[in-house]
Write an enzyme that holds these catalytic residues in place. Structure first.
Site, PDB file in Angstrom:
ATOM      1  N   LYS A   1       7.856   6.707   4.615  1.00  0.00           N
ATOM      2  CA  LYS A   1       6.432   7.091   4.553  1.00  0.00           C
ATOM      3  C   LYS A   1       5.683   6.552   5.778  1.00  0.00           C
ATOM      4  O   LYS A   1       4.970   7.278   6.451  1.00  0.00           O
ATOM      5  CB  LYS A   1       5.762   6.534   3.270  1.00  0.00           C
ATOM      6  CG  LYS A   1       6.431   6.987   1.978  1.00  0.00           C
ATOM      7  CD  LYS A   1       5.697   6.450   0.751  1.00  0.00           C
ATOM      8  CE  LYS A   1       5.773   4.940   0.563  1.00  0.00           C
ATOM      9  NZ  LYS A   1       7.136   4.437   0.213  1.00  0.00           N
TER      10      LYS A   1
ATOM     11  N   ARG B   1      -0.187   6.010  -6.440  1.00  0.00           N
ATOM     12  CA  ARG B   1       1.107   5.602  -6.998  1.00  0.00           C
ATOM     13  C   ARG B   1       1.135   5.633  -8.511  1.00  0.00           C
ATOM     14  O   ARG B   1       2.153   5.286  -9.111  1.00  0.00           O
ATOM     15  CB  ARG B   1       1.391   4.175  -6.573  1.00  0.00           C
ATOM     16  CG  ARG B   1       2.270   4.046  -5.353  1.00  0.00           C
ATOM     17  CD  ARG B   1       2.167   2.619  -4.889  1.00  0.00           C
ATOM     18  NE  ARG B   1       3.395   2.080  -4.458  1.00  0.00           N
ATOM     19  CZ  ARG B   1       3.650   1.813  -3.169  1.00  0.00           C
ATOM     20  NH1 ARG B   1       2.784   2.087  -2.237  1.00  0.00           N
ATOM     21  NH2 ARG B   1       4.778   1.260  -2.845  1.00  0.00           N
TER      22      ARG B   1
ATOM     23  N   ARG C   1      14.591  -3.402   8.218  1.00  0.00           N
ATOM     24  CA  ARG C   1      13.277  -3.067   8.780  1.00  0.00           C
ATOM     25  C   ARG C   1      12.598  -4.267   9.459  1.00  0.00           C
ATOM     26  O   ARG C   1      12.657  -5.382   8.975  1.00  0.00           O
ATOM     27  CB  ARG C   1      12.366  -2.563   7.662  1.00  0.00           C
ATOM     28  CG  ARG C   1      10.908  -2.451   8.114  1.00  0.00           C
ATOM     29  CD  ARG C   1      10.014  -1.780   7.154  1.00  0.00           C
ATOM     30  NE  ARG C   1      10.191  -2.231   5.795  1.00  0.00           N
ATOM     31  CZ  ARG C   1       9.742  -1.573   4.754  1.00  0.00           C
ATOM     32  NH1 ARG C   1       9.118  -0.427   4.914  1.00  0.00           N
ATOM     33  NH2 ARG C   1       9.912  -2.047   3.550  1.00  0.00           N
TER      34      ARG C   1
ATOM     35  N   ARG D   1       9.244  -8.263   6.255  1.00  0.00           N
ATOM     36  CA  ARG D   1       8.452  -8.423   5.030  1.00  0.00           C
ATOM     37  C   ARG D   1       9.172  -9.270   3.996  1.00  0.00           C
ATOM     38  O   ARG D   1      10.368  -9.084   3.759  1.00  0.00           O
ATOM     39  CB  ARG D   1       8.138  -7.043   4.434  1.00  0.00           C
ATOM     40  CG  ARG D   1       6.932  -6.393   5.091  1.00  0.00           C
ATOM     41  CD  ARG D   1       6.746  -4.946   4.724  1.00  0.00           C
ATOM     42  NE  ARG D   1       6.860  -4.638   3.315  1.00  0.00           N
ATOM     43  CZ  ARG D   1       6.728  -3.422   2.819  1.00  0.00           C
ATOM     44  NH1 ARG D   1       6.451  -2.410   3.627  1.00  0.00           N
ATOM     45  NH2 ARG D   1       6.854  -3.199   1.536  1.00  0.00           N
TER      46      ARG D   1
ATOM     47  N   ARG E   1      10.808  -2.725  -7.085  1.00  0.00           N
ATOM     48  CA  ARG E   1       9.947  -1.704  -6.462  1.00  0.00           C
ATOM     49  C   ARG E   1      10.459  -0.308  -6.791  1.00  0.00           C
ATOM     50  O   ARG E   1       9.686   0.614  -7.051  1.00  0.00           O
ATOM     51  CB  ARG E   1       9.894  -1.920  -4.944  1.00  0.00           C
ATOM     52  CG  ARG E   1       8.981  -3.081  -4.561  1.00  0.00           C
ATOM     53  CD  ARG E   1       9.285  -3.668  -3.205  1.00  0.00           C
ATOM     54  NE  ARG E   1       9.172  -2.746  -2.099  1.00  0.00           N
ATOM     55  CZ  ARG E   1       9.664  -2.966  -0.874  1.00  0.00           C
ATOM     56  NH1 ARG E   1      10.304  -4.097  -0.616  1.00  0.00           N
ATOM     57  NH2 ARG E   1       9.527  -2.080   0.063  1.00  0.00           N
TER      58      ARG E   1
HETATM   59  P1  AP5 Z   1       9.455   2.933   6.297  1.00  0.00           P
HETATM   60  O1  AP5 Z   1       8.872   4.089   7.022  1.00  0.00           O
HETATM   61  O2  AP5 Z   1       8.953   1.582   6.599  1.00  0.00           O
HETATM   62  O3  AP5 Z   1       9.452   3.230   4.718  1.00  0.00           O
HETATM   63  P2  AP5 Z   1       8.261   3.303   3.676  1.00  0.00           P
HETATM   64  O4  AP5 Z   1       8.451   4.530   2.860  1.00  0.00           O
HETATM   65  O5  AP5 Z   1       6.944   3.118   4.361  1.00  0.00           O
HETATM   66  O6  AP5 Z   1       8.670   2.066   2.781  1.00  0.00           O
HETATM   67  P3  AP5 Z   1       7.831   0.842   2.206  1.00  0.00           P
HETATM   68  O7  AP5 Z   1       8.841  -0.221   1.855  1.00  0.00           O
HETATM   69  O8  AP5 Z   1       6.707   0.468   3.131  1.00  0.00           O
HETATM   70  O9  AP5 Z   1       7.272   1.437   0.925  1.00  0.00           O
HETATM   71  P4  AP5 Z   1       6.789   0.681  -0.295  1.00  0.00           P
HETATM   72  O10 AP5 Z   1       6.232   1.807  -1.026  1.00  0.00           O
HETATM   73  O11 AP5 Z   1       7.798  -0.106  -1.022  1.00  0.00           O
HETATM   74  O12 AP5 Z   1       5.831  -0.462   0.327  1.00  0.00           O
HETATM   75  P5  AP5 Z   1       4.263  -0.506   0.591  1.00  0.00           P
HETATM   76  O13 AP5 Z   1       4.021  -1.305   1.817  1.00  0.00           O
HETATM   77  O14 AP5 Z   1       3.663   0.827   0.476  1.00  0.00           O
HETATM   78  O15 AP5 Z   1      11.048   2.972   6.544  1.00  0.00           O
HETATM   79  C1  AP5 Z   1      11.882   1.944   6.065  1.00  0.00           C
HETATM   80  C2  AP5 Z   1      12.922   1.569   7.139  1.00  0.00           C
HETATM   81  O16 AP5 Z   1      13.840   2.656   7.290  1.00  0.00           O
HETATM   82  C3  AP5 Z   1      12.330   1.322   8.524  1.00  0.00           C
HETATM   83  O17 AP5 Z   1      13.031   0.274   9.135  1.00  0.00           O
HETATM   84  C4  AP5 Z   1      12.538   2.652   9.274  1.00  0.00           C
HETATM   85  O18 AP5 Z   1      12.718   2.440  10.658  1.00  0.00           O
HETATM   86  C5  AP5 Z   1      13.795   3.195   8.608  1.00  0.00           C
HETATM   87  N1  AP5 Z   1      13.775   4.654   8.442  1.00  0.00           N
HETATM   88  C6  AP5 Z   1      12.692   5.446   8.138  1.00  0.00           C
HETATM   89  N2  AP5 Z   1      13.071   6.740   8.029  1.00  0.00           N
HETATM   90  C7  AP5 Z   1      14.418   6.769   8.262  1.00  0.00           C
HETATM   91  C8  AP5 Z   1      15.386   7.827   8.300  1.00  0.00           C
HETATM   92  N3  AP5 Z   1      15.049   9.107   8.082  1.00  0.00           N
HETATM   93  N4  AP5 Z   1      16.673   7.486   8.562  1.00  0.00           N
HETATM   94  C9  AP5 Z   1      17.040   6.174   8.800  1.00  0.00           C
HETATM   95  N5  AP5 Z   1      16.145   5.137   8.786  1.00  0.00           N
HETATM   96  C10 AP5 Z   1      14.863   5.434   8.522  1.00  0.00           C
HETATM   97  O19 AP5 Z   1       3.779  -1.373  -0.686  1.00  0.00           O
HETATM   98  C11 AP5 Z   1       4.140  -2.731  -0.810  1.00  0.00           C
HETATM   99  C12 AP5 Z   1       3.593  -3.291  -2.123  1.00  0.00           C
HETATM  100  O20 AP5 Z   1       2.159  -3.202  -2.123  1.00  0.00           O
HETATM  101  C13 AP5 Z   1       4.034  -2.529  -3.387  1.00  0.00           C
HETATM  102  O21 AP5 Z   1       5.282  -2.979  -3.861  1.00  0.00           O
HETATM  103  C14 AP5 Z   1       2.882  -2.868  -4.337  1.00  0.00           C
HETATM  104  O22 AP5 Z   1       2.999  -4.175  -4.854  1.00  0.00           O
HETATM  105  C15 AP5 Z   1       1.667  -2.850  -3.410  1.00  0.00           C
HETATM  106  N6  AP5 Z   1       1.029  -1.507  -3.322  1.00  0.00           N
HETATM  107  C16 AP5 Z   1       0.906  -0.732  -2.202  1.00  0.00           C
HETATM  108  N7  AP5 Z   1       0.256   0.408  -2.485  1.00  0.00           N
HETATM  109  C17 AP5 Z   1      -0.043   0.361  -3.807  1.00  0.00           C
HETATM  110  C18 AP5 Z   1      -0.690   1.267  -4.695  1.00  0.00           C
HETATM  111  N8  AP5 Z   1      -1.161   2.459  -4.284  1.00  0.00           N
HETATM  112  N9  AP5 Z   1      -0.796   0.890  -5.999  1.00  0.00           N
HETATM  113  C19 AP5 Z   1      -0.350  -0.303  -6.449  1.00  0.00           C
HETATM  114  N10 AP5 Z   1       0.284  -1.191  -5.664  1.00  0.00           N
HETATM  115  C20 AP5 Z   1       0.437  -0.860  -4.347  1.00  0.00           C
HETATM  116 MG    MG Z   2       5.489   1.583   4.345  1.00  0.00          MG
END
Ligand code: AP5
Ligand code: MG
Length: 215
Positions: free
Chosen positions: A13, A88, A127, A161, A172
């Site tokens: 994402k 979410r 990552r 992270r 997660r």
């Molecule tokens: P990356 O692009 O970083 O993936 P991502 O989908 O952004 O993953 P996240 O871990 O950030 O998602 P998340 O939903 O768990 O965390 P968030 O920060 O939103 O890609 C991952 C890795 O793979 C990178 O190294 C990249 O280079 C590589 N990659 C990407 N695409 C690839 C491909 N096609 N092929 C190979 N490699 C690839 O949330 C964190 C926490 O915050 C949550 O757990 C929750 O506690 C809280 N939170 C956030 N938003 C909310 C909400 N709306 N409601 C409630 N709690 C929330």
């Molecule tokens: Mg992310």
């Protein structure tokens, strides 16, 4: 244009939102990044969110809806924005619809990146992000061009992270399947759901997304 990047942790994402931001000039709004910034700054919201984030649970709807409501009212969002990691839950999606309707706006596309659970741990455990400009990288799939130097800003400090460990990732993923995946039929019903193959390479996923955006 208003986009939602949708998918499990590690789906790509943030990676794809950063690419769209560069090409289309839309602002990337990552609730995860905003919550991490609040946590690091030690604000009241950050302190409330800390425990849930560290254990891989969702932060309360009230907190994230409040953050997004404030953020999308800012000036830089007036030409459109990319929601990364929001909504979410069904309650968040309903709150978003209400906010947009009140502003006379509408979601353009919800881009679902379909990724099998088995690759998620590999994705998140490799990552790292630039400490200065937040550009995302991966040890194997997207290394920096020059080792130890950010391609975008030349920064030399990087962050991993604390929630990118196998145990938290499984919580997660559970939260995604139980609370977030039920939004897929909600958006399908609205006719805005577009699914791309998140298992493909970063460039191929980007190509598929560009196809969606130019239709
Ligand atoms: P990356 O692009 O970083 O993936 P991502 O989908 O952004 O993953 P996240 O871990 O950030 O998602 P998340 O939903 O768990 O965390 P968030 O920060 O939103 O890609 C991952 C890795 O793979 C990178 O190294 C990249 O280079 C590589 N990659 C990407 N695409 C690839 C491909 N096609 N092929 C190979 N490699 C690839 O949330 C964190 C926490 O915050 C949550 O757990 C929750 O506690 C809280 N939170 C956030 N938003 C909310 C909400 N709306 N409601 C409630 N709690 C929330
Ligand atoms: Mg992310």
């Amino acid at each position: 244009m208003i986009l939602v990047m949708f998918g499990p942790p590690g789906a790509g994402k943030g990676t794809q939102a950063q690419l769209i931001q560069k090409v289309l000039g839309l602002v990337q709004l990552s609730t995860g990044d905003m919550l991490r910034a609040a946590k690091n700054a030690g604000t009241a919201i950050g302190l409330k969110a800390k425990e849930a984030m560290e254990s891989g649970q969702l932060v309360t709807d009230e907190i994230v809806v409040g953050i997004i409501a404030d953020r999308i009212s800012e000036d830089d969002c007036k030409n459109g924005f990319i929601l990364d990691g929001f909504p979410r839950t069904v309650a968040q999606a309903e709150a978003l619809d209400k906010m947009l309707t009140e502003k006379g706006l509408k979601l353009s596309h919800v881009i679902e990146m379909e990724v099998d659970d088995v690759v998620i741990v590999e994705r998140v455990s490799g990552r790292f992000t630039c400490a200065s400009c937040n550009e995302g990288y991966h040890d194997s799939f997207k290394p920096t061009k020059v080792e130890g130097t950010c391609d975008e800003c030349g920064g030399t400090e990087f962050i991993r992270r604390p929630d990118d460990n196998a145990e938290t990732v499984s919580s997660r993923l559970k939260a995604y399947h139980e609370q977030t995946a039920p939004l897929l039929p909600y958006y399908k019903e609205q006719g805005v759901l577009r699914t791309v193959d998140g298992m493909a390479s970063i460039d191929e996923v980007s190509r598929q997304i560009n196809e969606v955006l130019t239709v």
